[in-house]
Scaffold this motif. Structure first.
Motif, short mmCIF file in Angstrom:
data_model
loop_
_atom_site.label_atom_id
_atom_site.label_comp_id
_atom_site.label_asym_id
_atom_site.label_seq_id
_atom_site.Cartn_x
_atom_site.Cartn_y
_atom_site.Cartn_z
N SER A 1 0.78 -1.13 0.14
CA SER A 1 -0.03 0.30 0.03
C SER A 1 1.02 1.31 0.03
O SER A 1 2.17 1.25 0.26
CB SER A 1 -0.89 0.02 1.12
N ARG A 2 0.25 2.52 -0.21
CA ARG A 2 1.06 3.55 -0.21
C ARG A 2 1.68 3.79 1.29
O ARG A 2 2.96 4.12 1.35
CB ARG A 2 0.11 4.67 -0.34
N GLU B 1 2.64 1.86 -10.21
CA GLU B 1 1.84 2.44 -9.23
C GLU B 1 2.93 2.35 -7.98
O GLU B 1 3.08 3.25 -7.26
CB GLU B 1 0.67 1.88 -8.59
N THR B 2 3.58 1.36 -7.54
CA THR B 2 4.50 1.25 -6.47
C THR B 2 5.72 2.17 -6.86
O THR B 2 6.06 2.79 -5.97
CB THR B 2 5.01 -0.28 -6.68
N GLY C 1 5.57 4.88 -8.69
CA GLY C 1 4.93 6.43 -8.18
C GLY C 1 4.93 6.54 -6.79
O GLY C 1 5.15 7.74 -6.46
N HIS C 2 4.59 5.59 -6.04
CA HIS C 2 4.67 5.76 -4.53
C HIS C 2 6.12 6.17 -4.06
O HIS C 2 6.30 7.09 -3.27
CB HIS C 2 3.94 4.48 -3.76
#
Length: 463
Positions: A30-31, A201-202, A204-205
């Motif tokens: 998760s973020r 997405e990972t 990006g985090h």
């Protein structure tokens, strides 16, 4: 994270690339878990204070532990990356070498004296530099070298005194996990290395985390440009896409050159940034080269990477295989000649050899990243140089010749990061500086050079 398994926000299946069946499961963080991993790494880095000799000892011990886990690593490379046995063993050997080279760099991590006394006009003034770590390094690594490319980012980062947050390819996560386990077992502080899975997405985090001071990336030019834009003023090392050329002059020794060409074009199913995609052959040699390569490539065993006979295994996905097949078919429909090839079976593309390719075809102007090589004739050295330099890429080029003057001219005029005389574009020794120019990226791998990339110089004067 912190030396322990943590369930992620969601799961994903990793496929066996030959059978296309699930072989393991990964967890996407998760973020908040990404933030926790980076914060842990930074906090432990602040307090760890490992000496250069301690870092060298950890890297040497981790190299030995990686060798001890060779069976698990080879199995993971065969299943997740589709590597035949020899490719998998070669990847493991090179990874161990990279760790040991990095251990030496850790023990030699130092600055230098700077003669300032005369220049400053201050008698007795001393000047010297220290090399200091940056803090948290983020490594984003690809599927096509899921052990040694990871090593080329992780081991030099540790040698320079940094903490690591590693995001391996979701296609090939297990080798990176085993490497992290070996490092923790070897004594590297567990909080200073985390392995975070997932995709863009990972990443990006991770780019949102201001505590990360350096991003080391290997992958496509498009993805690298996006990472570079978001990294801002933070430092990066980018090893990006390529259309790799190797050039055979009319005086080249074909007995020496052609076995190297075949290996460089088809190892790892052509999924190496420096795999020969375009073989430029001086016109006098074209017929002989085409005849001999047709026979050599047609005899390459391909298919199941678990078979000891296999030389060319599957590409990374059935989707990639369909794209490669489409590009081959399109080239043939537009006038190219298929010298060697065959029907795709799931993710396996047979070793393919083409002639009659021009730069209007996808196989001639885009990176194919598959087991496909095209023979292209040229007449003059000027023509060969122009053909290589005309692409937006510039990673490496090989040149086979016995003329010293021509070899030195190539070294001066080819706009690439590496020029290899009487070797192929895919020639690499892990100690050498490795990286590209233009759209192939910037910065250099190779432990001695990467340690400097992942640290900074601090000037000190004393009076």
């Amino acid at each position: 994270m912190g030396g322990r398994w943590v369930d992620g926000a969601e799961q994903f299946e990793v496929l066996d690339k030959f059978h296309l069946t699930p072989c393991t499961v990964g967890h996407v963080p998760s973020r908040e878990q990404v933030s926790d991993a980076v914060a842990q790494a930074h906090a432990r880095w602040r307090s760890a204070a490992l000496t250069p000799f301690e870092r060298g000892a950890i890297l040497d011990k981790a190299a030995a532990l990686l060798e001890q886990r060779s069976s698990a690593l080879v199995s993971a490379l065969q299943k997740e990356a589709g590597f035949p046995t020899q490719d998998a063993l070669g990847e493991l050997r090179r990874c161990v070498t990279t760790f040991r080279l990095s251990a030496e760099e850790a023990r030699n991590f130092k600055g230098e004296m700077v003669p300032v006394e005369g220049a400053s006009g201050q008698t007795g003034r001393l000047g010297f530099t220290l090399r200091v770590p940056l803090g948290v390094v983020c490594a984003v690594t690809p599927f096509n070298a899921p052990l040694n490319t990871v090593a080329h980012k992780v081991a030099p980062a540790i040698a320079a005194g940094n903490a690591i947050v590693l995001k391996p390819s979701a296609h090939t996560p297990t080798p990176a996990v085993i490497m992290a386990e070996c490092l923790v077992e070897a004594g590297f502080p567990a909080e200073m290395i985390s392995v975070l899975h997932g995709g863009p997405e990972t990443v990006g985090h991770l780019l949102d985390e201001p505590l990360i001071r350096f991003f080391a990336f290997t992958g496509s030019t498009q993805a690298g440009a996006a990472i570079q834009q978001r990294a801002g003023l933070r430092r990066t090392q980018m090893e990006l896409g390529s259309i790799a050329f190797t050039i055979i002059a009319d005086d080249a020794d074909l007995d020496r050159a052609l076995p190297k060409v075949v290996n460089a074009a088809y190892r790892k199913a052509g999924q190496v940034c420096t795999s020969i995609q375009m073989l430029l052959v001086q016109r006098k040699q074209v017929q002989a080269v085409a005849q001999r390569l047709t026979d050599m490539v047609a005899r390459l065993p391909y298919g199941d990477p678990a078979s000891e006979a296999t030389v060319v295994g599957p590409v990374i996905s059935e989707e990639a295989a369909r794209r490669i097949e489409l590009w081959i078919d399109s080239a043939v429909a537009r006038g190219a000649t298929l010298l060697v090839g065959g029907e795709r079976e799931r993710a396996v593309v047979p070793p393919t050899l083409l002639t009659g390719v021009d730069d209007s075809m996808e196989v001639g102007c885009q990176e194919i990243f598959g087991p496909v090589m095209s023979i292209v004739p040229y007449d003059t050295l000027d023509e060969a140089i122009q053909r290589v330099n005309a692409t937006p890429y510039g990673l490496a080029t090989g040149f086979f010749t016995n003329r010293l003057h021509d070899a030195l001219r190539m070294a001066r005029e080819l706009e690439v990061g590496g020029v290899h005389i009487n070797e192929t574009s895919s020639s690499r020794v892990d100690a050498m500086p490795y990286g590209g120019s233009k759209d192939s990226g910037f910065g250099r791998e190779g432990p001695h050079h990467a340690v400097r990339e992942m640290s900074e110089e601090r000037m000190v004067t004393m009076l």
